[in-house]
Motif scaffolding. Structure first.
Motif: not given
Lengths: 237, 429
Positions: B51-56, B256-260, B282-292
């Motif tokens: 939940g903490e991750y999702l709240a991020r 990904i680089e710009l978002l993270s 910046q706290y998102l997982s690589q998988d989620d950043l890639r998906a976005m």
């Protein structure tokens, strides 16, 4: 016509390539990183281009770090500072504070303002003796016998412009936008001062030559009175 | 060895033994904790961490924390064209927070935009996007929010102007503009694409800013088409436009680089987007950043403008731009380069920079007036900054230099005036 378009296109393509080659060479230093600060606070924070921007070079690291956090977190208000610091981490602000604190640069000569002798006497009395009847301590009680501050958080009062000093004292005094958001011992003291006293002290301080060193400790009764300043170390208050 | 030294040696040896003893104890204790964790780290703790991750991702903290205030205790002022909304305390305090809420109450807020007492919420809370969040994710976020430190803090009421302060009007607004429903995956697309769409459209609520709104504050299009950010003079560029922030022609890695990290070779986040990167992305997982990134890149560029041929510049325009060029040489060239080429990842290139040439000049004017630092992130912890030039040059000069960079090195866009510059001042952000 066709050829001219082609020529223009080619020209831009070449320009784009040239851009990649010519990427500006930027030194990997903190001095380069804090150019956004020094454009107002003077090259290397040495002096200001405008009377209002205070010198930051050589100020106490703890004091600078706290002020940076206050600007960022809305406890001290000045819009250009708030916007600049909006997204900066404590670690980076600490590094920037350490950098400016470490600069050891000569001070410019004091401001040449003519003070009437009554003004000078009033200022000297407040600086070194205060007014105990009104519970106003001497400036030197907290800011050190040389008025150069007390490590780690209490700033020095010399080497600053009278305009800046007046604005800060005035801000505390009137609870104005710049300083009014902080309630601490300095705000309490400034509220007790008259405008005449504020002007005299600000002018007198600006005319003093810079010499001496910051003090090491606050006297216990002042540490007690200013507990909110002393306890700011690392506390997110 | 003289006696006193021997004593010191013995003492330090004892100290050393004591230290070893304490360290061993600590390690044993630590191992015990680690061993016990699979059983003892209860289901609820794991749920709280998820939940903490999702709240991020949803950046609850960003709005529900006042500047310099206690996390999640609310009090943040959201300036909009309808008045000022003051965000509520969402810590588990029973009196002033959401401590007495149930999972069901929280779901109603996220999914239906209704408060615990059934009152309709103002869409300043982006339930128009959060409605797409799944029940499972909403429950996890709730589990986390119930586990954070309790802060007792009552916040002042909203300051909404008439007639928007009439809650019944919200029924009408919702009937017209609110479409309730969890995100439905597009079966023709990959799981990765669907995850990205879910994050961008739902929990990440990118639409809250990157959209044009009508006078009633309702979203006018379906997709991230760009819009003025309410209550600020920043413009959130369209993510569907090649002239603005469409990323169809970007590499996935660069998105990904710009978002993270907040910066990439050719772009830099600033203003509210910088804040979103710092607080959330910046706290998102690589998988989620890639998906976005995969989803963002796939959005077709809808409003591609046809190539326009520009007429020859009249003499007075060229003179105006020459003034700007002089200023550029004096103040800007040292960092942004003789041909506006910039320094990769440090100072952005201005030649070919879409933020510079966008039709709406608000962002480039604001950048010159206020300067700024990109956010500090793990990948870019010590960013370089831009000075606030409003302290140095007048509005007329800002207008000249902005007009120049919008029309130099192959850039071509409208001129800006001192009036445009003046309009970009004055907001608190």
């Amino acid at each position: 016509m066709k050829y001219s378009i082609l020529f223009i296109l080619l020209f831009f393509t070449n320009l784009a390539k040239a851009n990649e080659v010519l990427s500006v060479n930027i030194p990997d230093t903190l001095a380069e990183r804090v150019k956004a600060c020094t454009i107002c606070h003077g090259a290397e924070g040495k002096h200001s281009r405008d009377a209002y921007y205070p010198r930051i070079a050589g100020k106490l690291e703890g004091y600078l770090f706290n002020q940076l956090r206050h600007f960022r977190d809305g406890r001290r208000y000045y819009q250009p500072m708030a916007i600049l610091l909006e997204n900066m981490s404590d670690e980076y602000l600490q590094e920037i504070a350490r950098y400016f604190a470490s600069l050891n640069l000569p001070y410019p000569p004091p401001e040449s303002i003519t003070l009437q002798s009554s003004e000078a006497n009033l200022a000297k009395k407040l600086a070194y003796s205060g007014d105990l009847k009104r519970n106003i301590p001497a400036c030197s009680a907290c800011h050190g016998k040389d008025l150069m501050g007390t490590a780690p958080f209490v700033p020095g009062l010399l080497g600053l412009h009278s305009t800046y000093l007046t604005a800060q004292l005035g801000g505390w005094h009137s609870g104005g936008l710049i300083r009014g958001k902080i309630t601490n011992c300095m705000a309490d003291i400034a509220k007790k001062l008259t405008y005449e006293e504020i002007n005299a002290v600000a002018k007198w301080l600006a005319t003093q030559p810079v010499s001496g060193k910051p003090a090491n400790h606050l006297p216990p009764e002042m540490a007690q009175r200013c507990v909110s300043i002393v306890s700011e170390n690392g506390e997110a208050r | 060895m003289i006696p006193s030294m021997r004593i010191i040696a013995r003492e330090s040896k004892n100290n050393f033994l004591f230290l070893v003893y304490m360290l061993t104890l600590l390690m044993v204790a630590h191992t015990a904790v680690v061993n016990a964790s699979p059983e003892n780290s209860t289901l609820s703790e794991r749920r709280q961490a998820q939940g903490e991750y999702l709240a991020r991702v949803g950046n609850c903290l960003g709005c529900h924390t006042a500047k310099g205030g206690r996390p999640f205790a609310g009090g943040h002022r959201l300036l909009t064209s309808f008045g000022t909304f003051i965000t509520p305390n969402i810590t588990p305090d029973k009196e002033t927070g959401i401590g007495s809420w149930s999972e069901e109450d929280f779901w109603k807020a996220m999914h239906e935009g209704k408060s615990r007492d059934g009152k309709l919420l103002y869409p300043a809370f982006p339930y128009t996007e959060y409605t797409k969040v799944t029940r499972a994710d909403a429950d996890l976020i709730f589990a986390y929010l119930q586990s954070i430190p309790v802060v007792s803090q009552s916040n002042p009421p909203h300051e909404i102007r008439f007639p928007y302060n009439s809650r019944p009007l919200l029924y009408l607004w919702r009937a017209l503009f609110f479409k309730q429903g969890v995100y439905e995956p597009d079966q023709s697309k990959s799981d990765e694409w669907n995850r990205g769409a879910y994050l961008v459209q739902g929990l990440g609520h990118c639409n809250a800013c990157h959209i044009a709104r009508n006078v009633l504050g309702a979203i006018q299009e379906d997709t991230v088409g760009g819009g003025q950010i309410m209550g600020s003079n920043w413009y959130a560029p369209s993510l569907t436009s090649r002239q603005e922030a469409g990323s169809m022609h970007w590499a996935i890695e660069e998105i990904i680089e710009l978002l993270s990290s907040g910066v990439s070779q050719r772009a830099m986040t600033s203003g509210p987007m910088g804040t979103v990167v710092r607080q959330s992305l910046q706290y998102l997982s690589q998988d989620d950043l890639r998906a976005m990134a995969v989803y963002l890149k796939s959005i077709p560029e809808s409003n591609a403008q046809p190539e326009v041929s520009y007429p020859e510049m009249p003499e007075n325009v060229r003179k105006y731009l020459a003034q700007g060029e002089k200023l550029y040489k004096r103040y800007c060239e040292g960092c942004h380069g003789v041909t506006g080429q910039g320094a990769s990842g440090i100072y952005p290139a201005l030649a070919g920079n879409r933020s510079v040439t966008m039709t709406i000049p608000a962002n480039v004017i604001r950048s010159v007036l206020n300067g700024g630092y990109p956010p500090t992130t793990a990948a870019n912890p010590r960013p370089y900054g831009m000075p606030p030039f409003q302290q140095i040059i007048r509005d007329e000069e800002v207008a000249q230099v902005v007009s120049f960079i919008r029309n130099a090195w192959g850039n071509r866009s409208s001129l800006v005036s001192a009036i445009d510059v003046g309009q970009s001042r004055g907001s608190s952000y």
